[in-house]
Design a protein around this motif. Structure first.
Motif, PDB file in Angstrom:
ATOM      1  N   GLU A   1       0.838  -1.199   0.000  1.00 14.12           N
ATOM      2  CA  GLU A   1       0.000   0.000   0.000  1.00 14.12           C
ATOM      3  C   GLU A   1       0.865   1.237   0.000  1.00 14.12           C
ATOM      4  OE1 GLU A   1      -3.118   0.571   3.002  1.00 14.12           O
ATOM      5  OE2 GLU A   1      -3.296  -1.619   2.948  1.00 14.12           O
ATOM      6  N   TYR A   2       0.349   2.310  -0.576  1.00 12.34           N
ATOM      7  CA  TYR A   2       1.028   3.598  -0.479  1.00 12.34           C
ATOM      8  C   TYR A   2       0.916   4.079   0.965  1.00 12.34           C
ATOM      9  CZ  TYR A   2       2.207   8.480  -1.178  1.00 12.34           C
ATOM     10  OH  TYR A   2       2.799   9.705  -1.091  1.00 12.34           O
ATOM     11  N   GLU A   3       2.036   4.471   1.551  1.00 10.42           N
ATOM     12  CA  GLU A   3       2.004   4.939   2.946  1.00 10.42           C
ATOM     13  C   GLU A   3       1.655   6.417   2.956  1.00 10.42           C
ATOM     14  OE1 GLU A   3       5.736   4.516   5.109  1.00 10.42           O
ATOM     15  OE2 GLU A   3       4.932   5.873   6.631  1.00 10.42           O
ATOM     16  N   ARG A   4       0.376   6.703   3.251  1.00 11.58           N
ATOM     17  CA  ARG A   4      -0.087   8.093   3.265  1.00 11.58           C
ATOM     18  C   ARG A   4       0.355   8.743   4.568  1.00 11.58           C
ATOM     19  NH1 ARG A   4      -4.154  10.637   0.263  1.00 11.58           N
ATOM     20  NH2 ARG A   4      -4.817   8.863  -0.966  1.00 11.58           N
TER      21      ARG A   4
ATOM     22  N   ASP B   1       1.514   9.450 -10.842  1.00  8.40           N
ATOM     23  CA  ASP B   1       0.897   8.271 -10.201  1.00  8.40           C
ATOM     24  C   ASP B   1       0.003   7.512 -11.177  1.00  8.40           C
ATOM     25  OD1 ASP B   1       2.055   8.698  -7.742  1.00  8.40           O
ATOM     26  OD2 ASP B   1       0.289   9.624  -6.836  1.00  8.40           O
TER      27      ASP B   1
ATOM     28  N   THR C   1      -1.154  15.004   7.264  1.00 15.62           N
ATOM     29  CA  THR C   1      -0.891  16.384   6.844  1.00 15.62           C
ATOM     30  C   THR C   1      -0.620  17.234   8.074  1.00 15.62           C
ATOM     31  OG1 THR C   1      -2.421  16.087   5.015  1.00 15.62           O
ATOM     32  CG2 THR C   1      -1.867  18.360   5.582  1.00 15.62           C
TER      33      THR C   1
END
Ligand code: PLP
Length: 345
Positions: free
Chosen positions: A4-7, A73, A10
């Motif tokens: 998974e993309y590690e978000r 992306d 913010t």
């Protein structure tokens, strides 16, 4: 294993030096164009003629060798779908990822049904050419190369890319040049590309052009290969604002040159100070610098965050224990980073 993309969270405020963004913002010419969009412009499906022509002109490629994407992306996702469609007779097809790497290669390869084959960088982040060549087999359908690399900032020697492409003839070789504006050597315009129709080059306009929030990127290469990518990119994936922004951003070359100069100065400032502080770092061809704060990486990142300076802790990446990645942007921002770093250390 699934990927998974590690978000990352913010930050509520402060200096964003954790996502390799453009710390100055986009060219003022972009805002001017956006402010002139009308209600009808936003009610219509976008047209890409001007954006495509401006992009092809700026990058020096033919229109049929280029596909615009919703951020790079989307180009990465399209490449994974095209290259890794399952061959049910022979099991999953393979994608080689040179790690540490941008999360999206593994995430998209996995999502497209491929098997991810990690090949780690060697000691000192040296490029593992022989190990990549050894990992290529008849199931290899995709090789992800990042030039310059994220998070190390190191460039891949051109000959190594050519050797990989020459060996992986059944694969799509995706050369991600997200950071090439800042000091790398591009393959665009290199005659060797004409001999390697299975090599494509990805670019983002998030970094040097400061358009990360608008989402715009491009993939370039052999016209036939690009056509196969175009088939999986939705017809209106670039929104009207991004399409309007691109010609303005490409046209303001003075702003682009100014920002590249700020980044170059910032990298020199970072090298000098890290050296003086006795911190190991790697010279970078990108808009960030990776440094190893042995035994205290997470603590340094947290202490910087309490001073409202946000950098990226890459400690969990292979070979990156205690490594922090710091964006090099506007010189004034780098001064703030260095002052905070000095205090923390
Ligand atoms: C190596 C690399 N490729 C691609 C991207 C994605 O670019 P975009 O923001 O255009 O989707 C990034 C973003 O940080 C990146 O680091």
């Amino acid at each position: 294993m699934s990927y998974e993309y590690e978000r990352v969270a913010t930050p509520a405020s402060g200096l964003r030096l954790h996502l390799n963004e453009n710390t100055a913002g986009c060219s003022p010419a972009v805002l001017e164009v956006l402010s002139k969009l009308t209600r009808r412009d936003l009610a219509a499906y976008p047209d890409y003629d001007a954006a495509l022509a401006a992009c092809a002109g700026r990058l020096g490629v033919e229109l049929d060798s280029l596909v615009l994407t919703n951020g790079l992306d989307e180009g990465i996702l399209a490449a994974a779908i095209v290259a890794l469609r399952r061959d049910s007779r022979r099991g999953p097809l393979e994608a080689i990822v040179v790690v540490p790497a941008f999360d999206m290669y593994a995430a998209c390869s996995d999502a497209a049904g491929g098997r991810v084959i990690d090949v780690p960088l060697l000691a000192g982040f040296e490029f593992p050419l022989d190990n990549i060549l050894a990992a290529i087999n008849e199931r290899t359908r995709l090789v992800w190369l990042t030039n310059p690399n994220n998070p190390t900032g190191q460039s891949i020697p051109r000959d190594a890319i050519v050797r990989i492409a020459t060996s992986a003839t059944n694969a799509l070789v995706f050369v991600d040049e997200a950071y090439v504006d800042f000091g790398g050597a591009t393959l665009i315009g290199d005659p060797v590309l004409g001999q390697l129709p299975h090599v494509v080059v990805g670019r983002t306009f998030a970094k040097a052009y400061g358009l990360a929030g608008l989402r715009a990127g491009a993939v370039m290469g052999n016209a036939e290969t690009i056509r196969s990518l175009r088939r999986v990119v939705p017809p209106y994936s670039i929104n009207t604002c991004a399409a309007a922004a691109l010609p303005a951003a490409f046209g303001d070359t003075a702003y682009y040159d100014w920002y590249l100069d700020q980044v170059a100065q910032s990298k020199t400032m970072l090298y000098d100070r890290l050296e003086r502080l006795g911190v190991t770092y790697w010279k970078s061809d990108a808009n960030f610098v990776l440094a190893r704060f042995t035994g205290r990486g997470a603590r340094v990142a947290a202490a910087l965050a309490t001073r409202d300076v946000h950098v990226r802790d890459r400690s969990r990446d292979p070979g990156c224990a205690d490594c922090l990645r710091m964006t090099a942007g506007v010189v004034e921002h780098t001064r703030q980073l260095l002052a905070a770093l000095e205090e923390v250390l």
